[in-house]
Design an enzyme around this catalytic site. Structure first.
Site, PDB file in Angstrom:
ATOM      1  N   ASP A   1     -32.224 -17.540  57.225  1.00 42.67           N
ATOM      2  CA  ASP A   1     -31.082 -17.182  56.405  1.00 42.67           C
ATOM      3  C   ASP A   1     -30.665 -18.418  55.594  1.00 42.67           C
ATOM      4  O   ASP A   1     -31.021 -19.544  55.930  1.00 42.67           O
ATOM      5  CB  ASP A   1     -29.947 -16.729  57.332  1.00 42.67           C
ATOM      6  CG  ASP A   1     -28.649 -16.465  56.607  1.00 42.67           C
ATOM      7  OD1 ASP A   1     -28.657 -15.733  55.608  1.00 42.67           O
ATOM      8  OD2 ASP A   1     -27.615 -17.017  57.038  1.00 42.67           O
TER       9      ASP A   1
ATOM     10  N   ASP B   1     -27.056 -18.823  53.590  1.00 43.86           N
ATOM     11  CA  ASP B   1     -25.633 -19.174  53.612  1.00 43.86           C
ATOM     12  C   ASP B   1     -25.150 -19.453  55.027  1.00 43.86           C
ATOM     13  O   ASP B   1     -25.368 -18.645  55.942  1.00 43.86           O
ATOM     14  CB  ASP B   1     -24.807 -18.049  52.998  1.00 43.86           C
ATOM     15  CG  ASP B   1     -25.084 -17.870  51.515  1.00 43.86           C
ATOM     16  OD1 ASP B   1     -24.225 -18.215  50.709  1.00 43.86           O
ATOM     17  OD2 ASP B   1     -26.189 -17.403  51.168  1.00 43.86           O
TER      18      ASP B   1
END
Length: 297
Positions: free
Chosen positions: A87, A89
């Site tokens: 991922d 963010d």
């Protein structure tokens, strides 16, 4: 009756790990029902392996709240994985890009509140994304580059982690529920092999308030893991995935080694291991690699 399983766990307390701290950790593990013995040092004073007998989940959770100490249970399979799916963010970078964009639009409190609920798993991700993006309608496209330059910073150890994994033959994929305007430059900066993210709609130099094309959600992230596992013709136990929120849970649960990084409870409870007190490069110790084998950023 099933015999308790034996497994390796990497104890990390960078800069202060000694025999005294190790004994204290072993006592804490014993109180949680795990028998522990000391194995090899990975880096003196930083990280060493323990051999544990008992429940992996109990080991993962036993040291939660112990400042400066992480314990990474290592699941079955080779320690050095061949596929890394991450991922972006609040995982590879320290920001939620949509929240920072919303600040330029004057709607950060509203957007950040939705982001938090989505990451906790309280809201449907797709619906929450569309609602937040709609609040950005009319924002100048030029603000995307401004936000990237002024606000977006990698988390500690991010570049070292990716560079070292690639040096040792791993394929690294950045898969974000955020936006290509951030994910593509971040992916290039950190050295990822491929990037998947959402495309913000634009017209006449302004954001339209919509997302174009298919949305990268939890199912899409899992699909990327499965797609590249097949592409590389590797077993599931040669894969690893990392994230921080509920949207990352399917891919983290599916991976051979699933990591929660400073994560929301919805993900932390599902991951094989948790990093709470160290940078991303601590994963390299979990894979048995000393600093001498790292590509230092």
């Amino acid at each position: 009756m099933t015999e308790p399983r034996s497994f390796t766990a990497t104890l990390i307390a960078a800069g202060r790990l000694d025999d005294s701290l190790t004994r204290a950790v072993i006592e804490r593990l014993a109180a949680a029902g795990l028998a522990a013995s000391v194995a090899a040092w990975i880096d003196d004073g930083d990280a060493r392996d323990l051999v544990l007998i008992g429940d992996v989940v109990a080991a993962r959770d036993a040291l939660v709240g112990w400042e400066g100490v992480d314990l990474l249970p290592v699941t079955t399979g080779p320690r050095l994985r061949k596929l890394f799916v991450a991922d972006m963010d609040s995982t590879m970078i320290g920001q939620e890009c949509i929240d920072e964009l919303a600040d330029y639009a004057g709607v950060k409190p509203q957007v950040a509140a939705i982001t938090e609920r989505a990451m906790q798993g309280e809201l449907d991700f797709v619906g929450a994304l569309k609602e937040r993006v709609s609040l950005l309608k009319g924002l100048a496209v030029g603000v995307l580059a401004k936000c990237l330059a002024e606000r977006v910073r990698p988390n500690p150890g991010a570049k070292t982690l990716v560079g070292t994994l690639r040096l040792h033959g791993a394929t690294c994929l950045l898969v974000s529920g955020g936006f290509t305007a951030f994910a593509e430059p971040v992916g290039a900066m950190l050295g990822f092999d491929e990037v998947r993210a959402n495309l913000l709609g634009q017209a006449d130099g302004l954001l339209t308030g919509a997302v174009e094309g298919d949305i990268v959600d939890s199912r899409a992230k899992l699909a990327v893991l499965e797609e590249w596992e097949a592409e590389l013709a590797i077993a599931r136990d040669m894969t690893m995935a990392i994230g921080d929120g509920a949207n990352d849970r399917p891919m983290v649960e599916a991976a051979g080694w699933g990591i929660a990084y400073h994560a929301k409870p919805a993900l932390a409870a599902a991951a094989d291991a948790r990093i709470e007190h160290h940078g991303l490069d601590a994963l390299l110790w979990g894979m048995g690699l000393p600093r001498s084998a790292w590509v230092e950023a």
